[in-house]
Design a protein around this motif. Structure first.
Motif, short mmCIF file in Angstrom:
data_model
loop_
_atom_site.label_atom_id
_atom_site.label_comp_id
_atom_site.label_asym_id
_atom_site.label_seq_id
_atom_site.Cartn_x
_atom_site.Cartn_y
_atom_site.Cartn_z
N UNK A 1 27.63 46.87 37.21
CA UNK A 1 28.49 46.19 38.66
C UNK A 1 28.59 47.23 39.62
N UNK A 2 28.76 46.17 40.57
CA UNK A 2 28.50 47.48 42.54
C UNK A 2 30.41 47.41 42.94
N UNK A 3 31.25 48.40 43.42
CA UNK A 3 32.24 47.18 43.70
C UNK A 3 32.12 46.54 44.31
N UNK A 4 33.65 45.67 43.94
CA UNK A 4 33.86 44.10 44.64
C UNK A 4 32.57 43.26 44.25
N UNK A 5 31.70 42.94 42.80
CA UNK A 5 31.37 41.92 42.57
C UNK A 5 32.03 41.68 41.67
N UNK A 6 31.99 40.28 41.56
CA UNK A 6 32.70 39.43 41.17
C UNK A 6 32.01 39.54 39.78
N UNK A 7 33.12 39.43 38.86
CA UNK A 7 33.83 40.11 36.98
C UNK A 7 33.50 38.93 36.66
N UNK A 8 34.78 38.03 37.02
CA UNK A 8 34.78 36.80 35.81
C UNK A 8 36.05 35.90 36.85
N UNK A 9 36.25 34.89 36.82
CA UNK A 9 36.95 33.94 37.24
C UNK A 9 37.92 32.94 36.54
N UNK A 10 38.36 32.48 36.63
CA UNK A 10 39.49 31.34 35.89
C UNK A 10 39.83 30.41 36.83
N UNK A 11 40.08 29.52 36.26
CA UNK A 11 40.35 27.70 36.04
C UNK A 11 41.04 27.53 37.46
N UNK A 12 40.55 27.40 39.13
CA UNK A 12 41.34 27.38 39.94
C UNK A 12 42.26 26.00 40.23
N UNK A 13 41.89 25.16 39.54
CA UNK A 13 41.78 23.27 39.93
C UNK A 13 43.11 23.12 40.27
N UNK B 1 38.36 38.16 39.92
CA UNK B 1 38.86 39.26 39.12
C UNK B 1 37.16 40.41 39.97
N UNK B 2 37.47 40.67 40.34
CA UNK B 2 36.52 42.02 41.21
C UNK B 2 36.43 42.84 40.30
N UNK B 3 35.32 44.05 41.19
CA UNK B 3 35.11 45.44 40.22
C UNK B 3 35.81 46.37 41.06
N UNK B 4 36.43 46.72 40.73
CA UNK B 4 37.29 48.14 41.64
C UNK B 4 36.71 49.35 41.56
N UNK B 5 35.51 49.27 41.29
CA UNK B 5 34.71 50.72 41.35
C UNK B 5 33.16 50.09 41.07
#
Length: 360
Positions: free
Chosen positions: A79-91, A168-172
């Protein structure tokens, strides 16, 4: 009386025998073999094994509590810095944001109406159609609506940030080394869901024995040989020296940065570091003597016997590296001394000796 005479005679005989044995021991000349120290410029290297670690390693956790709706990576994913890794239900957060936007719109409308009334009162006041008290009341109401608008905008920004934190984005940049959650799980802040390791820079951690720690500094030349690439040697530099000993191992941590070029080394694998301890003294001659000349003290120190004018004198010495050539002596003797290599086990300081074998 007769018994007393016999006892006195025996005592005198034993005393004379003790004196004879003492004189014989002191003045007897012990045969020894001696050797003259050699001069050498052999590099004093220290070879240590350690573990490669990543310069950056993070246990990632979500920034808010929530239900995992998607995991976009798996173990081994790059992964690259800033790439989206995980997402929670945002409803729920989206609903809160919509409510905040509505409140902001309502506060904006109230502020606009208050501003209109103030503008209207300005013209009426000039013609004296409204009282000064009414004009002041409208101005006060405008300030209240402006404050309410600012609070509504702050609440909207907070709701937007809350929604953003469901991602959750990649910090590095690096590699996902562990995936610890799946879609449908409820996770809390502080719960590790992914492990991210940066592989572009690695370092080698080694433990230096306490007796060699004083010889380590940042100027020492270092070569690193990874066990996964035993035929390759990488240049290293000492980045950190931790002056706190491990009480169990009696060793200190030294951290080495490695210049790997285009080759990627794997964190967690083992490697050897060859540290040059006397590279800053390459032109200084080193004194080498055989191991047999050394005498170990109970306190861990070392000494040798040096013969001068037929008398053996004990010299305390500091030793360096031990190799097939012998032992490097850092201090205590000179190249002109004649060091005892055989017979030194029974010698005492100041004892007379006879040299039966001498090597130059």
């Amino acid at each position: 009386m007769k018994n007393s005479y016999y006892l006195k005679s025996i005592y005198l005989f034993l005393f004379a025998l003790y004196g004879f044995l003492t004189i014989t021991t002191v003045y007897a000349e012990t045969p020894v073999s001696v050797i003259s120290p050699e001069k050498s410029k052999v590099s004093d290297n220290l070879t240590l094994s350690g573990t490669l670690t990543a310069e950056k390693q993070a246990m990632l956790s979500p920034r808010v509590d929530g239900l995992v709706s998607s995991v976009l990576v798996d173990a081994g994913s790059k992964v690259k810095k800033g790439e989206l890794l995980l997402e929670l239900d945002p409803a729920l957060s989206k609903q809160v944001l919509n409510q905040a936007k509505a409140a902001t719109a309502e506060a904006q409308a109230a502020r606009n109406e208050a501003q209109r009334l103030v503008d209207e009162a300005k013209g009426l006041r000039e013609k004296n159609y409204i009282s000064a008290s009414e004009n002041a009341s409208r101005l006060s109401n405008l300030k209240l609506t402006e404050a309410a608008l600012m609070a509504a905008k702050a609440a909207e920004a907070s709701a937007l940030e809350e929604l953003t934190r469901h991602r959750l984005p990649a910090p590095f940049s690096g590699v996902i080394s562990a995936k610890l959650t799946e879609v449908g799980e409820w996770v809390n802040r502080g719960t590790t869901v992914l492990e991210l390791v940066a592989t572009n820079k690695v370092r080698l951690d080694v433990k230096v024995p306490q007796e060699r720690f004083s010889e380590i500094n940042r100027q020492n030349a270092v070569e690193v040989i990874p066990d996964v690439f035993p035929d390759k040697r990488f240049k290293g530099t000492i980045n950190a020296i931790v002056p706190v000993s491990d009480p169990q191992a009696r060793a200190f941590l030294v951290r080495i940065l490695i210049d790997t070029g285009d080759i990627s080394l794997l964190p967690g694998t083992s490697a050897k570091a060859i540290i040059g301890l006397n590279d800053n003294q390459q032109n200084q001659a080193r004194i080498i003597i055989p191991r047999d000349a050394l005498l170990l003290h109970p306190d861990g120190g070392y000494s040798v016997f040096v013969v001068k004018d037929g008398i053996a004198k004990r010299h305390k010495v500091s030793i360096g590296n031990q190799s097939s050539q012998g032992v490097t002596i850092l201090s205590g003797i000179t190249l002109d001394d004649r060091v005892v290599t055989r017979g030194n086990e029974v010698l005492r300081d100041g004892q007379n000796v006879t040299i039966v074998d001498s090597e130059q």
